[in-house]
Design a protein around this motif. Sequence first.
Motif, PDB file in Angstrom:
ATOM      1  N   LEU A 118       0.714  -1.186   0.087  1.00 11.09           N
ATOM      2  CA  LEU A 118       0.110  -0.023  -0.155  1.00 11.09           C
ATOM      3  C   LEU A 118       0.797   1.229   0.069  1.00 11.09           C
ATOM      4  O   LEU A 118       0.592   2.257  -0.717  1.00 11.09           O
ATOM      5  N   ASN A 119       1.841   1.186   0.748  1.00  9.72           N
ATOM      6  CA  ASN A 119       2.824   2.412   0.889  1.00  9.72           C
ATOM      7  C   ASN A 119       3.561   2.558  -0.537  1.00  9.72           C
ATOM      8  O   ASN A 119       3.559   3.755  -0.979  1.00  9.72           O
ATOM      9  N   SER A 120       3.962   1.555  -1.096  1.00 10.39           N
ATOM     10  CA  SER A 120       4.545   1.721  -2.419  1.00 10.39           C
ATOM     11  C   SER A 120       3.900   2.066  -3.365  1.00 10.39           C
ATOM     12  O   SER A 120       4.039   2.623  -4.546  1.00 10.39           O
ATOM     13  N   SER A 121       2.365   1.879  -3.231  1.00  6.47           N
ATOM     14  CA  SER A 121       1.604   2.113  -4.483  1.00  6.47           C
ATOM     15  C   SER A 121       1.049   3.579  -4.420  1.00  6.47           C
ATOM     16  O   SER A 121       0.500   4.051  -5.377  1.00  6.47           O
ATOM     17  N   LEU A 122       1.837   4.442  -3.369  1.00  5.08           N
ATOM     18  CA  LEU A 122       1.407   5.751  -3.546  1.00  5.08           C
ATOM     19  C   LEU A 122       2.126   6.612  -4.448  1.00  5.08           C
ATOM     20  O   LEU A 122       1.719   7.774  -4.645  1.00  5.08           O
ATOM     21  N   THR A 123       3.371   6.217  -4.947  1.00  3.37           N
ATOM     22  CA  THR A 123       4.294   6.920  -5.763  1.00  3.37           C
ATOM     23  C   THR A 123       3.400   7.041  -7.075  1.00  3.37           C
ATOM     24  O   THR A 123       3.560   8.282  -7.633  1.00  3.37           O
ATOM     25  N   PHE A 124       2.692   6.297  -7.688  1.00  3.52           N
ATOM     26  CA  PHE A 124       2.345   6.485  -8.788  1.00  3.52           C
ATOM     27  C   PHE A 124       1.183   7.564  -8.877  1.00  3.52           C
ATOM     28  O   PHE A 124       1.051   8.469  -9.654  1.00  3.52           O
TER      29      PHE A 124
END
Length: 191
Positions: free
Chosen positions: A21-27
Amino acid sequence: MDTFAFHEGNYFFEIERKDKLNSSLTFPVGIIALMAGAISVMVKAISLPPSDNQKVLVIFLLLAGICLVFSCYYLVRTYWGHSYRYMPYSSELLDYRKRLYEFYISSGKLPQEAGDAADNSLDAYVADQYAAGATFNAKTNNTKSAILFKANAFIIVSLGLIVFAAPSYLYQQVTAPTVIYRVQLAPEDRV
């Protein structure tokens, strides 16, 4: 069924889900930056007093900007304000097992029986901690997912509004009068 392995697997699944979830916020953050850039470029085509076409452009860009602000708010809410439950440190578990062993010895058990009872109690305690952590973390991850969904929804609406503003912007660019610049060269001694 091995309940210990089941709860351990659930716990680590939720920790991995948190990381995803945290890494999916960059896009979405990158998309927001691109759309903010597009809005700022389109805003430059507006002059005062605005024509009817420019009024349409202003409305679409204003709504798109508001949606971007809401999406930023929800992205920030996805990052911050969520706590997670983690397993106790290994040293704490060893200390807990030691206290269990001492308790069973003081209650009259033989050293071998006390050791087995302490190990069984420690395994049950760790399984309980895994289960409680997995449940707590699953609820936190579900909350974060719901907030991220709202952020993405506002991004999509904003993108749609920018797409609807594009024809008005392009029309403005095509029909705008060409600016002719007059350049006067000065003699070298006056520079």
